[in-house]
Design a protein around this motif. Structure first.
Motif, PDB file in Angstrom:
ATOM      1  N   UNK A   1       0.976  -1.297  -0.106  1.00 46.35           N
ATOM      2  CA  UNK A   1      -0.012  -0.039  -0.089  1.00 46.35           C
ATOM      3  C   UNK A   1       0.791   1.141   0.027  1.00 46.35           C
ATOM      4  N   UNK A   2       1.945   1.165  -0.049  1.00 45.85           N
ATOM      5  CA  UNK A   2       2.969   2.501  -0.074  1.00 45.85           C
ATOM      6  C   UNK A   2       4.099   2.263  -0.947  1.00 45.85           C
ATOM      7  N   UNK A   3       5.293   3.138  -1.030  1.00 42.33           N
ATOM      8  CA  UNK A   3       6.289   3.140  -1.705  1.00 42.33           C
ATOM      9  C   UNK A   3       7.327   1.930  -1.202  1.00 42.33           C
ATOM     10  N   UNK A   4       6.904   1.185  -0.387  1.00 40.89           N
ATOM     11  CA  UNK A   4       7.982  -0.144  -0.220  1.00 40.89           C
ATOM     12  C   UNK A   4       7.221  -1.212  -0.694  1.00 40.89           C
ATOM     13  N   UNK A   5       6.216  -1.105  -1.484  1.00 40.77           N
ATOM     14  CA  UNK A   5       5.454  -2.482  -1.947  1.00 40.77           C
ATOM     15  C   UNK A   5       6.429  -2.915  -2.799  1.00 40.77           C
ATOM     16  N   UNK A   6       6.482  -4.467  -2.370  1.00 41.57           N
ATOM     17  CA  UNK A   6       7.559  -5.470  -3.222  1.00 41.57           C
ATOM     18  C   UNK A   6       6.983  -6.785  -2.966  1.00 41.57           C
ATOM     19  N   UNK A   7       7.356  -7.642  -3.855  1.00 35.48           N
ATOM     20  CA  UNK A   7       7.145  -8.927  -3.898  1.00 35.48           C
ATOM     21  C   UNK A   7       8.328  -9.688  -4.734  1.00 35.48           C
ATOM     22  N   UNK A   8       8.896 -10.677  -4.213  1.00 36.89           N
ATOM     23  CA  UNK A   8       9.769 -11.407  -5.173  1.00 36.89           C
ATOM     24  C   UNK A   8       9.717 -12.964  -4.686  1.00 36.89           C
ATOM     25  N   UNK A   9       9.938 -13.939  -5.598  1.00 35.08           N
ATOM     26  CA  UNK A   9       9.974 -15.386  -5.431  1.00 35.08           C
ATOM     27  C   UNK A   9      11.048 -16.060  -6.298  1.00 35.08           C
ATOM     28  N   UNK A  10      11.403 -17.144  -5.857  1.00 34.85           N
ATOM     29  CA  UNK A  10      12.259 -17.864  -6.855  1.00 34.85           C
ATOM     30  C   UNK A  10      12.322 -19.482  -6.142  1.00 34.85           C
ATOM     31  N   UNK A  11      12.910 -20.388  -7.009  1.00 34.07           N
ATOM     32  CA  UNK A  11      13.256 -21.541  -6.389  1.00 34.07           C
ATOM     33  C   UNK A  11      13.704 -22.442  -7.536  1.00 34.07           C
ATOM     34  N   UNK A  12      13.938 -23.714  -7.171  1.00 41.43           N
ATOM     35  CA  UNK A  12      14.716 -24.449  -7.942  1.00 41.43           C
ATOM     36  C   UNK A  12      15.259 -25.901  -7.133  1.00 41.43           C
ATOM     37  N   UNK A  13      16.048 -26.593  -7.841  1.00 42.88           N
ATOM     38  CA  UNK A  13      16.673 -27.872  -7.128  1.00 42.88           C
ATOM     39  C   UNK A  13      18.217 -27.323  -6.627  1.00 42.88           C
TER      40      UNK A  13
END
Length: 148
Positions: free
Chosen positions: A75-87
């Motif tokens: 809801x503000x300037x800190x909005x972030x989402x990241x994801x990842x994965x693997x073996x």
């Protein structure tokens, strides 16, 4: 007679079956990132992952996944989402991640080699992250606590 011998061999003895069990992997579980230190070109950046952002890593017998998002629900300037994965592979304290999926797509397909140590419910992961396509080469030190 041959059938009976085959059946006995296939079933094995309880001792043989016990020996076939795998040793538990202390790395498996869910881990919450507490802090991260990046050292790049002589500059050090320390991030407290207990404030403003949350990051977890989930590790099973063959794969890992990580998820990070801001704590303000975007809801503000800190909005972030990241994801990842693997073996991953683990041999003694040598832990290697093969990043197969990532929101930062130019990181996909890279391998990252770390040294890990686990003390009680704390995991420390240390290694160089190098992604030529993104111009990244840095030492990354992460400290996690096991989620119970």
């Amino acid at each position: 007679m041959l059938l009976a011998a085959s059946m006995l061999t296939a079933c094995g003895t309880p001792e043989t079956q016990q020996g076939a069990k795998e040793t538990p992997n202390a790395l498996e579980g869910t881990w919450k990132l507490l802090s991260g230190t990046l050292i790049e070109k002589g500059d050090t950046t320390v991030t407290d992952y207990t404030q403003k952002v949350s990051f977890i890593k989930v590790i099973n017998g063959s794969h890992f996944a990580f998820l990070q998002h801001d704590l303000n629900k975007g809801k503000d300037s800190t909005a972030s989402f990241s994801a990842g994965g693997g073996a991953y592979t683990l041999k003694d304290s040598a832990y290697t991640e093969k990043l197969e999926y990532c929101t930062a797509r130019d990181w996909e397909g890279n391998e990252f080699h770390f040294t890990i140590s686990i003390q009680n419910d704390t995991l420390v992961q240390r290694g160089v992250e190098k992604v030529e396509s993104a111009g990244v080469e840095r030492l990354n030190i992460e400290k996690y606590v096991r989620v119970k």
